[in-house]
Design an enzyme around this catalytic site. Sequence first.
Site, PDB file in Angstrom:
ATOM      1  N   GLY A 197       0.828  -1.205   0.000  1.00 31.38           N
ATOM      2  CA  GLY A 197       0.000   0.000   0.000  1.00 31.38           C
ATOM      3  C   GLY A 197       0.859   1.251   0.000  1.00 31.38           C
ATOM      4  N   GLY A 199      -0.216   4.326   0.173  1.00 30.77           N
ATOM      5  CA  GLY A 199      -1.060   5.428   0.615  1.00 30.77           C
ATOM      6  C   GLY A 199      -0.285   6.277   1.609  1.00 30.77           C
ATOM      7  N   HIS A 461       8.805  38.543   2.896  1.00 32.75           N
ATOM      8  CA  HIS A 461       9.939  38.131   2.066  1.00 32.75           C
ATOM      9  C   HIS A 461      11.189  37.997   2.931  1.00 32.75           C
ATOM     10  CE1 HIS A 461      12.635  37.741  -1.332  1.00 32.75           C
ATOM     11  NE2 HIS A 461      13.428  38.622  -0.739  1.00 32.75           N
TER      12      HIS A 461
HETATM   13  P1  NAI Z   1      -4.613   4.644   2.525  1.00 37.73           P
HETATM   14  O1  NAI Z   1      -6.032   4.494   2.190  1.00 37.73           O
HETATM   15  O2  NAI Z   1      -4.007   5.990   2.578  1.00 37.73           O
HETATM   16  O3  NAI Z   1      -3.736   3.802   1.480  1.00 37.73           O
HETATM   17  C1  NAI Z   1      -3.928   2.440   1.281  1.00 37.73           C
HETATM   18  C2  NAI Z   1      -3.255   2.056  -0.024  1.00 37.73           C
HETATM   19  O4  NAI Z   1      -3.208   0.650  -0.078  1.00 37.73           O
HETATM   20  C3  NAI Z   1      -4.041   2.527  -1.244  1.00 37.73           C
HETATM   21  O5  NAI Z   1      -3.159   3.153  -2.140  1.00 37.73           O
HETATM   22  C4  NAI Z   1      -4.646   1.251  -1.799  1.00 37.73           C
HETATM   23  O6  NAI Z   1      -4.799   1.273  -3.190  1.00 37.73           O
HETATM   24  C5  NAI Z   1      -3.608   0.227  -1.373  1.00 37.73           C
HETATM   25  N1  NAI Z   1      -4.118  -1.129  -1.244  1.00 37.73           N
HETATM   26  C6  NAI Z   1      -5.279  -1.527  -0.653  1.00 37.73           C
HETATM   27  N2  NAI Z   1      -5.376  -2.871  -0.684  1.00 37.73           N
HETATM   28  C7  NAI Z   1      -4.263  -3.331  -1.290  1.00 37.73           C
HETATM   29  C8  NAI Z   1      -3.773  -4.622  -1.595  1.00 37.73           C
HETATM   30  N3  NAI Z   1      -4.452  -5.729  -1.274  1.00 37.73           N
HETATM   31  N4  NAI Z   1      -2.591  -4.732  -2.233  1.00 37.73           N
HETATM   32  C9  NAI Z   1      -1.880  -3.634  -2.565  1.00 37.73           C
HETATM   33  N5  NAI Z   1      -2.290  -2.379  -2.290  1.00 37.73           N
HETATM   34  C10 NAI Z   1      -3.456  -2.229  -1.660  1.00 37.73           C
HETATM   35  O7  NAI Z   1      -4.432   3.843   3.892  1.00 37.73           O
HETATM   36  P2  NAI Z   1      -3.238   3.812   4.948  1.00 37.73           P
HETATM   37  O8  NAI Z   1      -1.971   4.289   4.351  1.00 37.73           O
HETATM   38  O9  NAI Z   1      -3.307   2.469   5.562  1.00 37.73           O
HETATM   39  O10 NAI Z   1      -3.683   4.875   6.011  1.00 37.73           O
HETATM   40  C11 NAI Z   1      -4.966   4.778   6.622  1.00 37.73           C
HETATM   41  C12 NAI Z   1      -5.533   6.124   6.862  1.00 37.73           C
HETATM   42  O11 NAI Z   1      -4.894   6.727   7.970  1.00 37.73           O
HETATM   43  C13 NAI Z   1      -5.334   7.122   5.729  1.00 37.73           C
HETATM   44  O12 NAI Z   1      -6.307   6.979   4.709  1.00 37.73           O
HETATM   45  C14 NAI Z   1      -5.490   8.407   6.429  1.00 37.73           C
HETATM   46  O13 NAI Z   1      -6.855   8.689   6.549  1.00 37.73           O
HETATM   47  C15 NAI Z   1      -4.895   8.117   7.797  1.00 37.73           C
HETATM   48  N6  NAI Z   1      -3.525   8.639   7.841  1.00 37.73           N
HETATM   49  C16 NAI Z   1      -3.340   9.982   7.688  1.00 37.73           C
HETATM   50  C17 NAI Z   1      -2.075  10.507   7.699  1.00 37.73           C
HETATM   51  C18 NAI Z   1      -1.909  11.954   7.481  1.00 37.73           C
HETATM   52  O14 NAI Z   1      -2.888  12.682   7.512  1.00 37.73           O
HETATM   53  N7  NAI Z   1      -0.685  12.444   7.255  1.00 37.73           N
HETATM   54  C19 NAI Z   1      -0.893   9.685   7.924  1.00 37.73           C
HETATM   55  C20 NAI Z   1      -1.205   8.277   8.019  1.00 37.73           C
HETATM   56  C21 NAI Z   1      -2.481   7.811   8.002  1.00 37.73           C
END
Ligand code: NAI
Length: 482
Positions: A197, A199, A461
């Site tokens: 993932g 993400g 600036h």
């Molecule tokens: P995410 O939804 O951001 O990313 C998950 C990724 O995994 C996606 O790109 C998806 O296509 C991929 N994916 C899903 N199933 C898969 C599979 N079987 N095989 C390969 N790829 C797959 O979720 P993530 O990174 O787990 O984070 C969860 C949530 O936590 C985020 O959506 C966000 O809401 C929150 N978060 C926010 C942060 C911030 O605001 N800076 C930092 C970390 C998390």
Amino acid sequence: MSQQFDVIVIGGGPGGYIAAIRAAQLGFKVACIDEWKNAKGGAALGGTCTNVGCIPSKALLQSSEHYEHAGKHFAEHGIEVKGLSLDVGQMLKRKDHVVEQNNKGIEFLFKKNKVAFFHGRGSFVKAVPPGEGGTSGSTGGYEIKAGEESLIGKQVIVATGSNARALPGAPFDEENILSNDGALRVGAVPKKLGLIGSGVIGLEMGSVWRRLGAEVTILEGLPTFLGAVDEQIAKEAKKAFDKQGLKIELGVKVGEVKSGKKGVSIAYTTAKGEAQTLEVDKLIVSIGRVPNTIGLNAEGVGLQLDERGAIVVDGDCRTNLPGVWAVGDVVRGPMLAHKAEEEGVAVAERIAGQHGHVNFNTIPWVIYTSPEIAWVGETEQQLKARGAAYKAGTFPFMANGRARALGDTTGMVKFLADAATDEILGVHIVGPMASELISEAVVAMEFKASSEDIARICHAHPSLSEATKEAALAVDKRTLNF
Ligand code: NAI
Ligand code: FAD
């Protein structure tokens, strides 16, 4: 005899603790129940965000960035570092200390605001009809078990958050196959680290361990990189990550995952259909999160959940049960701490008869990698999809004096504005301190500003915010420094 409260909040993460404080500020008698335990078994208020999310991840991002700067970038400033070494134990200790400071801060805020805190699991026992069970007035309420204690609340706010989603057939053991929790506790830099993932968590945690020396490979199921991000910005970010050596394979299909003494092997099919195996010492699975209602006894009181397990709420965070509200990761919408907080505040205000409001169009997103990625509003691909007439303006950090002085000129600021009215529809940033720069765009959009409004405002600036002003000028094709 049950203790009685006007408002009982179940969950002490950003949604819950903020709702509790706001409700107390509004004059209600408030209880907050949270079950999180620290390493010693004590209470650790702040939920996922404080304990295994926003705060510890940012602490490690900061530490790892210092390490990378000392090793790779100080020399160009004429600063020689000899014998640079890494003490992962100390880095984790500092991170734990930052977490503890935040836990204690919330405890202090509860005392200051007279919120009664119960450490333990909160679960619904039953609805208490009006006039029964000691509730005064005619509203009735709910009996809630808080650990071993019994409470009655006229209104209940559920803020029980979310948990990491596991890959089918590869449960988290937090030794080899890590959720966000284990990913923040790795005691030594793995030689090879895999992530599933790409993400937000994949990129942030992948960046931490790459900076500390791991060879990082991220396997992503979708064929596009950061599909929710403006395409131009995502492309620019991908270029930077590629240059850093963060390997991201798009469009893969993950197959069998085997965990053993030597590490983890992940069978997958590439976008071209080739069968491959990735062998790593540790694997972080970051494929999204699932709403958490474990132990709440939602079914016992008829609290409606959707097919994803999220509590069903209306636009005002009302559930199907009168007097029961739900906020944050356990309901629809982005899983972000600030979204949870805003919902918590709005619900407390609605309970008080006020008109709390959350504007979903102006919730900012930030990915704390280097370069940082931040945005608010619509992306160019969203505008195209809905056939909107828009104007775009970009300004590169390469042409910004402060960015040059910082030594970080990657990226750009991008404005999207309505073609007819010039109202700002979206602002997208990839580059240094994008997390801080995005606030100006959020304020502007809240006040329905035009890009010309930003272009006419005096910006200090030299500052990175001048790139925001210049991108606004670029909408009208009249940048001054590019
Ligand atoms: P995410 O939804 O951001 O990313 C998950 C990724 O995994 C996606 O790109 C998806 O296509 C991929 N994916 C899903 N199933 C898969 C599979 N079987 N095989 C390969 N790829 C797959 O979720 P993530 O990174 O787990 O984070 C969860 C949530 O936590 C985020 O959506 C966000 O809401 C929150 N978060 C926010 C942060 C911030 O605001 N800076 C930092 C970390 C998390
Ligand atoms: P949570 O923070 O999950 O809190 C829920 C609390 O309720 C927990 O303490 C839990 O123990 C407790 N609880 C659950 N059930 C019960 C029960 N029955 N009884 C008693 N207590 C219960 N978001 C951002 O905006 N910025 C970031 O930088 C960011 N970074 C993140 C990094 C990582 C690694 C992760 C995993 C998430 C990150 N997030 C970030 C997302 C953010 O952490 C969540 O959106 C936020 O914590 C949601 O808040 P919440 O109050 O809804 O739930």
